[in-house]
Enzyme design. Structure first.
Site, short mmCIF file in Angstrom:
data_model
loop_
_atom_site.label_atom_id
_atom_site.label_comp_id
_atom_site.label_asym_id
_atom_site.label_seq_id
_atom_site.Cartn_x
_atom_site.Cartn_y
_atom_site.Cartn_z
N LYS A 104 -2.96 -8.90 -7.49
CA LYS A 104 -3.51 -8.32 -6.61
C LYS A 104 -2.75 -7.59 -5.32
O LYS A 104 -2.17 -7.08 -4.97
CB LYS A 104 -3.67 -9.29 -5.56
CG LYS A 104 -4.28 -9.51 -4.74
CD LYS A 104 -4.08 -10.09 -2.97
CE LYS A 104 -3.58 -9.20 -2.12
NZ LYS A 104 -3.88 -8.12 -1.85
N GLY A 119 6.22 -6.13 -0.52
CA GLY A 119 6.07 -6.38 0.63
C GLY A 119 6.56 -6.69 1.96
O GLY A 119 7.97 -6.11 1.87
N SER A 120 5.97 -7.32 3.34
CA SER A 120 6.54 -7.58 4.35
C SER A 120 8.23 -8.51 3.63
O SER A 120 7.51 -9.82 2.76
CB SER A 120 6.40 -7.82 5.34
OG SER A 120 5.39 -8.79 4.62
N GLU A 155 12.64 -3.71 11.66
CA GLU A 155 11.41 -2.51 10.64
C GLU A 155 10.59 -1.72 10.69
O GLU A 155 9.97 -2.72 11.38
CB GLU A 155 11.77 -2.77 8.87
CG GLU A 155 11.27 -1.70 7.93
CD GLU A 155 10.65 -2.31 5.99
OE1 GLU A 155 9.70 -3.50 6.64
OE2 GLU A 155 11.07 -1.77 5.58
N CYS A 162 10.07 1.55 2.17
CA CYS A 162 11.03 0.26 2.41
C CYS A 162 12.53 0.72 1.92
O CYS A 162 13.94 0.62 3.14
CB CYS A 162 11.14 -1.05 1.25
SG CYS A 162 11.21 -0.41 -0.53
N GLU A 201 10.83 -8.08 -3.61
CA GLU A 201 10.81 -6.63 -3.09
C GLU A 201 10.74 -6.51 -1.52
O GLU A 201 9.19 -6.14 -1.68
CB GLU A 201 10.55 -5.89 -3.64
CG GLU A 201 11.10 -5.73 -5.39
CD GLU A 201 12.84 -4.55 -5.59
OE1 GLU A 201 12.72 -4.09 -4.51
OE2 GLU A 201 12.82 -4.48 -6.14
N LEU A 202 11.26 -6.51 -0.34
CA LEU A 202 11.00 -6.87 0.38
C LEU A 202 11.46 -5.47 0.82
O LEU A 202 11.83 -4.70 0.89
CB LEU A 202 11.31 -7.93 1.35
CG LEU A 202 11.13 -9.38 0.02
CD1 LEU A 202 11.78 -10.76 0.74
CD2 LEU A 202 10.16 -9.09 0.31
N TRP A 259 0.72 -1.27 0.18
CA TRP A 259 0.23 -0.16 0.08
C TRP A 259 0.64 1.10 0.22
O TRP A 259 0.08 2.31 -0.42
CB TRP A 259 -1.05 0.06 0.92
CG TRP A 259 -0.45 -0.57 2.32
CD1 TRP A 259 -0.25 -1.74 3.00
CD2 TRP A 259 0.84 0.45 3.72
NE1 TRP A 259 1.28 -2.07 3.88
CE2 TRP A 259 1.43 -0.57 4.49
CE3 TRP A 259 0.71 1.57 3.30
CZ2 TRP A 259 2.02 0.22 5.07
CZ3 TRP A 259 2.78 1.69 4.46
CH2 TRP A 259 2.70 1.29 5.05
N ASN A 260 1.97 1.20 0.04
CA ASN A 260 2.66 2.33 0.70
C ASN A 260 3.07 3.32 -0.69
O ASN A 260 3.26 4.66 -0.27
CB ASN A 260 3.94 2.45 0.98
CG ASN A 260 5.28 0.96 0.36
OD1 ASN A 260 4.50 0.51 -0.32
ND2 ASN A 260 6.88 1.22 1.35
P1 NDP Z 1 2.52 -7.46 3.33
O1 NDP Z 1 3.78 -8.07 3.50
O2 NDP Z 1 1.86 -7.81 3.83
O3 NDP Z 1 1.59 -7.28 1.90
C1 NDP Z 1 2.00 -7.08 0.89
C2 NDP Z 1 1.04 -7.42 -0.36
O4 NDP Z 1 0.87 -8.33 0.08
C3 NDP Z 1 -0.42 -6.64 0.18
O5 NDP Z 1 -0.70 -6.86 -1.48
C4 NDP Z 1 -1.02 -8.49 1.31
O6 NDP Z 1 -2.39 -8.53 0.65
C5 NDP Z 1 -0.29 -9.53 0.31
N1 NDP Z 1 0.05 -10.70 1.31
C6 NDP Z 1 0.05 -10.89 2.56
N2 NDP Z 1 -0.21 -12.07 2.74
C7 NDP Z 1 -0.38 -12.95 1.17
C8 NDP Z 1 -0.11 -14.25 1.37
N3 NDP Z 1 -0.08 -15.31 1.87
N4 NDP Z 1 0.06 -14.29 -0.27
C9 NDP Z 1 -0.20 -13.97 -0.70
N5 NDP Z 1 -0.19 -12.56 -0.96
C10 NDP Z 1 -0.27 -11.37 0.50
O7 NDP Z 1 2.98 -6.25 3.46
P2 NDP Z 1 2.23 -4.54 3.40
O8 NDP Z 1 1.33 -4.54 2.47
O9 NDP Z 1 2.04 -4.48 5.38
O10 NDP Z 1 3.44 -3.08 3.35
C11 NDP Z 1 4.29 -2.83 3.95
C12 NDP Z 1 5.66 -3.47 4.24
O11 NDP Z 1 6.02 -4.09 2.79
C13 NDP Z 1 6.85 -4.02 4.94
O12 NDP Z 1 7.52 -4.16 6.04
C14 NDP Z 1 7.74 -2.96 3.82
O13 NDP Z 1 8.96 -3.27 4.43
C15 NDP Z 1 7.49 -3.73 2.93
N6 NDP Z 1 8.14 -2.80 1.62
C16 NDP Z 1 8.95 -3.03 0.35
C17 NDP Z 1 8.87 -2.94 -0.24
C18 NDP Z 1 10.14 -3.01 -1.10
O14 NDP Z 1 10.33 -2.27 -2.33
N7 NDP Z 1 11.30 -3.50 -0.91
C19 NDP Z 1 7.75 -1.23 -0.92
C20 NDP Z 1 6.77 -1.47 -0.06
C21 NDP Z 1 6.39 -2.17 0.95
P3 NDP Z 1 -3.74 -7.42 2.38
O15 NDP Z 1 -4.23 -7.07 1.37
O16 NDP Z 1 -4.32 -8.80 2.39
O17 NDP Z 1 -2.42 -6.64 3.09
#
Ligand code: NDP
Length: 471
Positions: free
Chosen positions: A169, A222-223, A377, A278, A244-245, A145-146
Site C-alpha cells: 500500500k 512512516g510517522s 520532528e 527521517c 521505520e519511523l 511519500w518522501n
Molecule cells: P504517515 O505515517 O502518515 O503515513 C505513512 C503510510 O502509512 C502512508 O501510506 C499512509 O497512508 C499509511 N497509513 C496511515 N494511517 C494508517 C493506518 N491506520 N493503517 C495503515 N496504514 C496507514 O507518514 P507520512 O506518509 O506522512 O510520512 C511522513 C512521516 O513518516 C514523517 O513523520 C517521517 O518521520 C516518517 N518517515 C520515516 C521514515 C524512516 O525511514 N524512518 C522514512 C520516511 C518517513 P496515506 O496514503 O493515507 O497517507
C-alpha cells in the site's frame, strides 16, 4: 496518463470501487493525474493471491530469486527517467536531488543487496542441528511519500530475496511511482501473486491490510504516530513487525571539529528533499565558544546554495513540501520557534512563487533542547542550532530525544569522533562527513523504529528461522 486498474495476482484488474486518488503536483497545485483506488475487497483478493503464491515462491532457490530482483533492477534502470519525472511531479523533489538521490539510490541499494546477498546464510550446519532460514510469509508493506520509489524498494528487494510475498500500500500522495514499478514488475518473470498493489488511504485500505489475518508480517515506514497504532494492531494476532519511523537526529561539532563541514552536513539535510527525510540532521549541536563561526557558515551556505523554486528548473536546489497541510504544519513550527529561540535565517513565506507549497529554509540559533522545535520532528527545511559547554553535555543533549535514527559527529580526528559516536543511542552515525554506504543496514533505536532495512541484514528481517535437529 491515467491508471484505472490495480495490480493483483500478476494481472491489471478493475478495482471493486470506481473511486480514484487525485495526485497533486505540490509545486503547481495541479492535479496532474488520477490513479485507481482499492477497497477492503481488493485487499482480500490481494492477500489471498500473495498467500497462494507464497508456498511455491518460498521453495524457489535463492539464485532464482536473485534473478527476479535483477530483472526488476534492469526494468527500473530502463525507465529511470520516467521514474524521475514522476517523482518530481508527485513529490516536488528538486531536479538535481531527484537525479542524484531518488532513483540512483534505488539502483545502488539493489545492486549492492544482490552483490552482498551471499552473506545471508539460508542453511547453517551446527553440531546436532541445522538452522534454516525461509521467507516469513505474506508481508503487508505500507510506505510513505518522501522517497516514493526507494521506500518501496527497501522492502521489496529484501523480502523477495528472503522468499516472502507482498501486498503493497503506497502513500496516496505519491502512488504513481508505485504504479510505474508495477508496470516494470509486470514485464519480468516474477511469478504471479508474489507482488500485489492496493492503493488507497491508510485509514481504509492500510488498516484492512495490516489487520488482515493472512498477513504474516507488517513492514511499515512512516510517522511514529501511525507506527504506534500498527504496532498495537499487530499484537492481537502476534504478527512479525518492522517499523521505520521518525527522527530528530543530532549532528555534534566537537571543540576542534570542522565547523564548515558540519554546517554543510546539516544544511544539506534540510535543503535536500525540502528537509523531508527521517534521517535529517536537524539538531546541530556546537560548542558555545564557536557559535558565531557556525552562524557565519550557515549564512554563507544559504547565500551560495539555496534557491527555492519549481523542481523542473535545474537551478533550483529546494522544491516545495508535499502538501498544503505540511506547509502549514511547518509554518506553525516556525512560529513556535520564533517564540522559543533566535531566528538566524528565513522564517518568512516564499513570496516569489504564487503557487506551490514552498517553505523558506529556516535556521534557529540558541535553541533550548527541551523546546518544541528541538524535540518534535518538523519534516521540513528547519534547523535548530543548540550549544554546549563540554563534550559530556553534547552527548547528553544528542541522546535527549525520544528518537534515535541517525547522527553525525565532527571531531579533530576520526578516533575522537568515533569515541563520541559510540556513546550515541542512534541507529547510524556519520563520522567526519563520511559517505553513507548503500550496502549498510538502516534503522532506528527507541521510537525511531524496530529492525533494520537494506542489505543482508534487511533480507534476514523477512525470514523465519527454523531449527532442524539431526544426528
Ligand atoms: P504517515 O505515517 O502518515 O503515513 C505513512 C503510510 O502509512 C502512508 O501510506 C499512509 O497512508 C499509511 N497509513 C496511515 N494511517 C494508517 C493506518 N491506520 N493503517 C495503515 N496504514 C496507514 O507518514 P507520512 O506518509 O506522512 O510520512 C511522513 C512521516 O513518516 C514523517 O513523520 C517521517 O518521520 C516518517 N518517515 C520515516 C521514515 C524512516 O525511514 N524512518 C522514512 C520516511 C518517513 P496515506 O496514503 O493515507 O497517507
Amino acid at each position: 496518463m491515467k491508471y484505472d486498474k490495480i495490480y493483483i495476482d500478476g494481472e491489471w484488474v478493475t478495482p471493486s470501487t470506481s473511486d480514484v486518488i487525485e495526485v497533486e503536483n505540490p509545486a503547481t497545485e495541479e492535479i496532474f493525474t488520477t490513479v485507481a483506488k482499492a477497497n477492503s475487497e481488493d485487499v482480500d483478493k490481494a492477500v489471498e493471491a500473495a498467500a497462494r503464491a507464497f508456498k511455491s515462491f518460498n521453495e524457489t532457490s535463492y539464485e532464482e530469486r536473485q534473478k527476479y530482483v535483477e530483472e526488476i533492477l534492469n526494468g527500473i534502470k530502463e525507465r529511470q527517467e520516467d521514474f524521475e519525472k514522476v517523482i518530481r511531479q508527485e513529490l516536488g523533489s528538486s531536479y538535481n536531488y531527484t537525479k542524484s538521490a531518488q532513483v540512483e539510490q534505488v539502483i545502488k541499494e539493489m545492486t549492492l543487496a544482490l552483490e552482498n546477498a551471499d552473506k545471508v546464510k539460508f542453511t547453517e550446519h551446527h553440531e546436532g542441528f541445522d538452522l534454516v532460514r525461509e521467507g516469513v510469509g505474506v508481508v503487508a508493506a505500507v510506505t510513505p511519500w518522501n522517497f516514493p520509489l526507494n521506500q518501496i524498494q527497501r522492502k521489496l528487494t529484501c523480502l523477495l530475496l528472503a522468499g516472502a510475498t507482498v501486498v503493497l500500500k503506497p502513500s496516496t500522495k505519491t502512488p504513481v511511482s508505485a504504479f510505474l514499478l508495477a508496470e516494470v514488475i509486470d514485464k519480468t518473470s516474477l511469478p504471479k501473486g508474489v507482488f500485489n498493489i492496493v492503493p488507497g488511504s491508510g485509514s481504509e485500505v492500510g488498516d484492512a491490510l495490516t489487520g488482515h489475518e493472512k498477513v504474516d508480517m507488517i513492514s511499515f515506514t512512516g510517522s511514529t504516530k501511525v507506527g504506534r497504532g500498527i504496532y498495537e494492531q499487530a499484537k492481537s494476532n502476534i504478527k512479525n513487525i518492522h517499523l521505520e519511523l521518525g527522527g530528530k537526529s543530532p549532528n555534534i561539532l566537537l571543540p576542534k571539529g570542522d565547523a564548515k563541514r558540519a554546517v554543510k552536513q546539516s544544511m544539506d539535510a534540510i535543503i535536500n528533499n525540502a528537509g523531508q527525510a527521517c534521517s535529517a540532521l536537524t539538531r546541530l549541536i556546537v560548542p558555545e565558544s564557536r557559535l558565531e563561526e557556525v552562524e557565519g557558515y550557515v549564512k554563507q551556505y544559504v547565500e551560495e546554495n539555496v534557491r527555492v523554486g519549481n523542481p523542473e528548473d535545474e537551478n533550483n536546489t529546494i522544491g516545495p513540501v508535499i502538501s498544503k497541510e505540511a506547509q502549514e504544519r511547518v509554518y506553525d513550527y516556525i512560529e513556535s520557534g520564533k517564540k522559543e529561540a533566535t531566528l538566524l535565517i528565513g522564517g518568512g513565506r516564499v513570496e516569489s512563487e504564487d503557487k506551490g507549497y514552498y517553505v523558506e529554509p529556516t535556521v534557529f540559533t540558541k535553541v533550548d533542547n527541551n523546546s518544541k522545535i528541538a524535540q518534535e520532528e518538523i519534516f521540513g527545511p528547519v534547523l535548530s542550532i543548540i550549544t554546549y559547554n563540554d563534550v559530556d553535555e553534547a552527548i547528553e543533549i544528542a541522546n535527549d530525544t525520544t528518537y534515535g535514527l541517525y547522527g553525525a559527529v565532527f571531531g579533530e580526528n576520526d578516533e575522537e569522533a568515533y569515541d563520541v559516536a559510540k556513546k550515541l543511542r542512534t541507529g547510524s552515525i556519520v563520522i567526519n562527513g563520511a559517505a553513507r554506504n548503500p550496502a549498510a543496514p538502516f534503522g532506528g533505536y527507541k521510537q525511531s523504529g524496530i529492525g533494520k532495512e537494506i542489505g543482508w541484514i534487511g533480507i534476514e528481517e523477512y525470514t523465519e528461522t527454523k531449527v532442524l535437529f539431526k544426528e
